[in-house]
Design an enzyme around this catalytic site. Structure first.
Site, PDB file in Angstrom:
ATOM      1  N   HIS A 119      24.686 -29.862   6.149  1.00 34.77           N
ATOM      2  CA  HIS A 119      24.163 -30.667   5.032  1.00 34.77           C
ATOM      3  C   HIS A 119      24.576 -32.128   5.077  1.00 34.77           C
ATOM      4  O   HIS A 119      24.139 -32.919   4.247  1.00 34.77           O
ATOM      5  CB  HIS A 119      24.589 -30.053   3.702  1.00 34.77           C
ATOM      6  N   ARG A 131      30.801 -26.763  11.020  1.00 32.05           N
ATOM      7  CA  ARG A 131      29.658 -25.942  10.595  1.00 32.05           C
ATOM      8  C   ARG A 131      28.411 -26.450  11.311  1.00 32.05           C
ATOM      9  O   ARG A 131      28.130 -27.650  11.318  1.00 32.05           O
ATOM     10  CB  ARG A 131      29.441 -25.992   9.105  1.00 32.05           C
ATOM     11  N   ASP A 190      31.513 -27.261  23.576  1.00 27.03           N
ATOM     12  CA  ASP A 190      31.828 -28.143  24.713  1.00 27.03           C
ATOM     13  C   ASP A 190      32.518 -29.426  24.256  1.00 27.03           C
ATOM     14  O   ASP A 190      33.345 -29.979  24.984  1.00 27.03           O
ATOM     15  CB  ASP A 190      30.559 -28.495  25.507  1.00 27.03           C
ATOM     16  N   GLU A 239      24.812 -15.504   2.737  1.00 27.24           N
ATOM     17  CA  GLU A 239      24.470 -16.296   1.536  1.00 27.24           C
ATOM     18  C   GLU A 239      23.056 -16.052   1.043  1.00 27.24           C
ATOM     19  O   GLU A 239      22.420 -16.909   0.464  1.00 27.24           O
ATOM     20  CB  GLU A 239      24.666 -17.780   1.829  1.00 27.24           C
ATOM     21  N   ASP A 257      23.783 -21.104  -1.989  1.00 28.94           N
ATOM     22  CA  ASP A 257      22.567 -20.516  -1.417  1.00 28.94           C
ATOM     23  C   ASP A 257      22.347 -19.092  -1.921  1.00 28.94           C
ATOM     24  O   ASP A 257      21.220 -18.669  -2.142  1.00 28.94           O
ATOM     25  CB  ASP A 257      22.632 -20.549   0.115  1.00 28.94           C
TER      26      ASP A 257
HETATM   27  O1  LIG Z   1      25.863 -21.891  -0.134  1.00 31.94           O
HETATM   28  C1  LIG Z   1      26.912 -22.511  -0.288  1.00 31.94           C
HETATM   29  O2  LIG Z   1      27.550 -22.645  -1.361  1.00 31.94           O
HETATM   30  C2  LIG Z   1      27.482 -23.144   0.919  1.00 31.94           C
HETATM   31  O3  LIG Z   1      27.170 -22.732   2.020  1.00 31.94           O
HETATM   32  C3  LIG Z   1      28.294 -24.366   0.716  1.00 31.94           C
HETATM   33  C4  LIG Z   1      27.326 -25.502   0.509  1.00 31.94           C
HETATM   34  O4  LIG Z   1      26.517 -25.639   1.666  1.00 31.94           O
HETATM   35  C5  LIG Z   1      28.092 -26.786   0.286  1.00 31.94           C
HETATM   36  O5  LIG Z   1      27.293 -27.865   0.649  1.00 31.94           O
HETATM   37  C6  LIG Z   1      28.498 -26.938  -1.161  1.00 31.94           C
HETATM   38  O6  LIG Z   1      27.382 -26.825  -2.000  1.00 31.94           O
END
Ligand SMILES: O=C(O)C(=O)C[C@H](O)[C@@H](O)CO
Length: 260
Positions: A48, A73, A87, A152, A178
């Site tokens: 993100h 991530r 790598d 998620e 999510d």
């Molecule tokens: O779904 C989630 O919560 C995460 O995976 C963490 C978020 O991606 C993170 O950006 C916080 O909202």
């Protein structure tokens, strides 16, 4: 000389409760500041945050010498991206949106050199081997990889026990934001139904002997997740912390402006 020991992997496997912070600034200067804070781990977000392979590498370089372990991530579970991130030297990776044991098995194989997997061999020019300065990197790298998968979605939660049974998955991270969206509670990661699912999932993950990960920023929610067994516990996001502090300061001075 073997691949660097992955202390985070070892500590998580022992069940230590380790607190970390998300890094979304996508900047090595900010990462180096975060690395002075004292977190057990810092997650460089390639999903993100506006990161690319070079910005991730630059942040790895400044976090690695610190007491904080670096985690990366990825944006998805693409094997080529996993190869690139390993790598450049990442040893602990988080892969989002995992929904099946089959997907998890493929991710394990993408992180391992043959015969355990199919990670492409490029250690001769890879930062991970210190550009071939680590002569035994190829034969020792697999053991030091820590793979944490994100569950998620409703489908992922339904497959959680199968995913937990996959050898080579060191931890499962539940993504409350999510998961909330997929449960029909978009933007409500603390919704009762979502929280119940998150806490129940964390308990199941620890019962399976794997690292249980989550990212929540509300202190009470953090405590609940810790009580449920979370031991890869994200407690903050640099962007959120910075933005909030800037807005609070601006608001404070705005209230003190002299009336003309
Ligand atoms: O779904 C989630 O919560 C995460 O995976 C963490 C978020 O991606 C993170 O950006 C916080 O909202």
């Amino acid at each position: 000389m073997p691949a660097p020991h992955n202390h985070l992997k070892s500590r998580l496997a022992k069940g230590e409760v380790l607190h970390g912070c998300w890094l979304g600034m996508a900047d090595p200067y900010m990462a180096q500041i975060a690395a002075t804070a004292g977190f057990d781990w810092l997650l460089i977000d390639g999903e993100h945050a506006p990161n690319d392979i070079r910005s991730i590498m630059a942040q790895l370089a400044v976090v690695e010498p610190s007491p904080s372990a670096a985690v990366v991530r990825l944006p998805d579970g693409d094997a080529a991206k996993i190869k690139q991130v390993l790598d450049i030297g990442a040893q602990t990776i988080l892969v989002p949106m995992v929904e099946s044991a089959e997907q998890a098995r493929e991710l394990v194989r993408a992180t391992r050199y043959a015969p355990q997997g199919f990670r492409g061999v490029g250690s001769a020019l890879a930062r991970a081997s210190r550009f071939a300065a680590i002569p035994d990197y190829l034969t020792t790298a697999n053991e030091q990889i820590c793979l944490i998968v994100q569950v998620e979605t409703v489908a992922g939660m339904a497959a959680l026990d199968d995913i937990l049974g996959v050898e080579g998955v060191d931890g499962v991270f539940i993504g409350p934001s999510d998961l909330a969206a997929d449960m029909g509670h978009l933007g409500q990661a603390a919704h009762h139904a979502v929280k119940t699912a998150v806490l129940g999932g964390l308990r199941r993950i620890r019962e399976a002997g794997k690292a249980a990960g989550v990212l929540v920023t509300d202190p009470a929610y953090i405590d609940d997740c810790r009580t449920a067994g979370a031991n890869f516990l994200g407690v903050g996001i640099d962007v959120t912390i910075f933005a909030g502090a800037m807005r609070r300061l601006a608001a404070e001075v705005a209230t003190k402006k002299p009336t003309i």
